[in-house]
Design an enzyme around this catalytic site. Structure first.
Site, PDB file in Angstrom:
ATOM      1  N   ASP A  30       0.865  -1.174   0.000  1.00 52.33           N
ATOM      2  CA  ASP A  30       0.000   0.000   0.000  1.00 52.33           C
ATOM      3  C   ASP A  30       0.905   1.228   0.000  1.00 52.33           C
ATOM      4  OD1 ASP A  30       0.881   0.466   2.567  1.00 52.33           O
ATOM      5  OD2 ASP A  30      -0.979  -0.175   3.527  1.00 52.33           O
ATOM      6  N   ASP A  39       3.498   3.723  -3.399  1.00 53.18           N
ATOM      7  CA  ASP A  39       2.786   5.015  -3.461  1.00 53.18           C
ATOM      8  C   ASP A  39       2.612   5.443  -4.917  1.00 53.18           C
ATOM      9  OD1 ASP A  39       1.859   7.586  -3.322  1.00 53.18           O
ATOM     10  OD2 ASP A  39       3.487   8.337  -2.049  1.00 53.18           O
ATOM     11  N   ALA A  63      -6.122   3.679  -6.318  1.00 51.95           N
ATOM     12  CA  ALA A  63      -6.625   4.767  -7.159  1.00 51.95           C
ATOM     13  C   ALA A  63      -7.023   5.936  -6.269  1.00 51.95           C
ATOM     14  CB  ALA A  63      -7.858   4.301  -7.953  1.00 51.95           C
ATOM     15  N   THR A  65      -9.999   7.515  -5.389  1.00 53.65           N
ATOM     16  CA  THR A  65     -11.413   7.154  -5.538  1.00 53.65           C
ATOM     17  C   THR A  65     -12.363   8.167  -4.880  1.00 53.65           C
ATOM     18  OG1 THR A  65     -11.253   5.762  -3.580  1.00 53.65           O
ATOM     19  CG2 THR A  65     -10.978   4.669  -5.711  1.00 53.65           C
ATOM     20  N   ASP A 105     -17.509   3.048 -14.664  1.00 58.20           N
ATOM     21  CA  ASP A 105     -18.556   3.530 -15.577  1.00 58.20           C
ATOM     22  C   ASP A 105     -18.569   5.062 -15.644  1.00 58.20           C
ATOM     23  OD1 ASP A 105     -19.922   3.186 -12.742  1.00 58.20           O
ATOM     24  OD2 ASP A 105     -20.982   4.757 -13.821  1.00 58.20           O
ATOM     25  N   TYR A 128     -12.606  12.741 -11.801  1.00 55.90           N
ATOM     26  CA  TYR A 128     -12.369  11.309 -11.556  1.00 55.90           C
ATOM     27  C   TYR A 128     -12.539  10.516 -12.844  1.00 55.90           C
ATOM     28  CZ  TYR A 128     -13.308   6.559  -9.803  1.00 55.90           C
ATOM     29  OH  TYR A 128     -13.303   5.200  -9.597  1.00 55.90           O
ATOM     30  N   LYS A 132      -9.544   8.617 -14.854  1.00 55.13           N
ATOM     31  CA  LYS A 132      -9.614   7.150 -14.995  1.00 55.13           C
ATOM     32  C   LYS A 132      -9.552   6.771 -16.476  1.00 55.13           C
ATOM     33  CE  LYS A 132     -10.145   4.381 -12.189  1.00 55.13           C
ATOM     34  NZ  LYS A 132      -9.173   3.616 -11.363  1.00 55.13           N
TER      35      LYS A 132
END
Ligand code: NDP
Length: 296
Positions: A30, A39, A63, A65, A105, A128, A132
């Site tokens: 992580d 990172d 990500a 998020t 989506d 976002y 993405k």
């Protein structure tokens, strides 16, 4: 097989630690890992990690998020959601390794009512979604051996989730107001992780199955319908939660203004994934009911 997993403590990352374990040796990181850099904000460190670990498969579950926060920190969101996957793609390609990545989506504008196909044209509404999408494009450009799974409405039993919030509010208030004009399918992190395990195995034998796939549970519902389902299941389960809620009122998205615009139509068509990998994606209720059984 040697697997490098990034974002090991996120909803999906946590479940991947379980589902990928039988496939081989795993280095799971992580952003706070000290043995190797995990990172996504440290692009040079990330490249050095791939070069040192020399994995056969990189699975990136990390990500940015926080959809609303991304609106006010677009550069950080771009680094984590686009540039970092781009670096992973370049480094994976040098090794002939696979890169498995997750998208959303939110790359679509949410118009219409039909489930989105992989071939539909993206038109993101938010930072976002835009970052993405750029991540997907950089991966496709730089790494032949890739799997990108676009998913939606992800939940897990571990940590906070929509169902837990509804149960808490349902024990405090007689009337809840929940959006009824956004459609999608709640998709369990467990399901995503299990499908990933199957797909990773298959592409070792069939590299021609590399590509972009939509991955979501079956069926469709609104957040309002989802909330009603959760409350009804909790009522039936006779759990320790003392529900006082009597009404889950339907309101439009405009009742809850947020910095980031959300798509109304988050439906994803999953035929390509099911046909390519010989898998069957269960109805959303199956995973949600299982999660509820764990938390109630
Ligand atoms: P989570 O938010 O649960 O997990 C994301 C992980 O990324 C967290 O563990 C977070 O760590 C980590 N992370 C954040 N910043 C960094 C960083 N700089 N370096 C390394 N790790 C970092 O997300 P999910 O598991 O739900 O999402 C998995 C994938 O699915 C993501 O690609 C996401 O975009 C996609 N997706 C998710 C949806 C959803 O509804 N959640 C819907 C559609 C797609 P920390 O906790 O320390 O911040």
């Amino acid at each position: 097989m040697k697997i490098l997993l990034l974002g090991k403590n996120g909803q999906v990352g946590w479940e991947l630690q379980r589902s990928l374990a039988p496939l081989g040796e795993m280095v799971a990181l992580d952003r706070h890992s000290t043995d190797f850099c995990g990172d996504l904000g440290n692009l040079a460190g990330l490249a050095a990690t791939v070069q040192a670990v020399r994995p056969d498969v990189i699975v990136n579950a990390a990500a940015h998020t926080a959809v609303d926060k991304a609106e006010s920190e677009p550069e950080l969101a771009r680094t984590l959601n686009a540039l970092a996957p781009g670096v992973l793609a370049q480094e994976a390609d040098k090794l002939g390794a696979w890169l498995v990545h997750y998208s959303t989506d939110y790359v679509f504008d949410g118009s219409g009512t039909k489930p989105w196909l992989e071939t539909d044209t993206p038109a993101p509404l938010s930072v976002y979604g835009r970052t993405k999408l750029e991540g997907e494009q950089l991966i496709a450009e730089h790494c032949k051996n890739h799997l990108i799974f676009r998913t939606s409405w992800v939940y897990a039993a571990r940590g906070g989730n929509f169902a837990k919030t509804m149960l808490r509010l349902g024990s405090e208030r007689e009337r809840l107001t929940v959006i009824d004009d956004q459609w999608g399918a709640p998709t369990g992190a467990e399901l995503i992780a299990d499908v990933t395990g199957h797909a990773v195995r298959q592409v070792q034998l069939r590299p021609q199955d590399a590509g972009l796939y939509h991955l979501a549970a079956g069926g469709e519902i609104t957040w309002n319908g989802y909330a009603k389902h959760v409350i009804a299941q909790a009522g039936r389960a006779q759990s320790a939660i003392n529900l006082v809620v009597k009404e889950v009122a339907a309101v439009p998205t405009s009742a809850f203004p947020t910095p980031a615009k959300r798509p109304h139509n988050s439906r994803l068509a999953t035929n390509r994934l099911q046909a390519t990998f010989g898998l069957s994606l269960p109805a959303w209720q199956q995973g949600v009911d299982r999660m509820l059984a764990e938390i109630l």
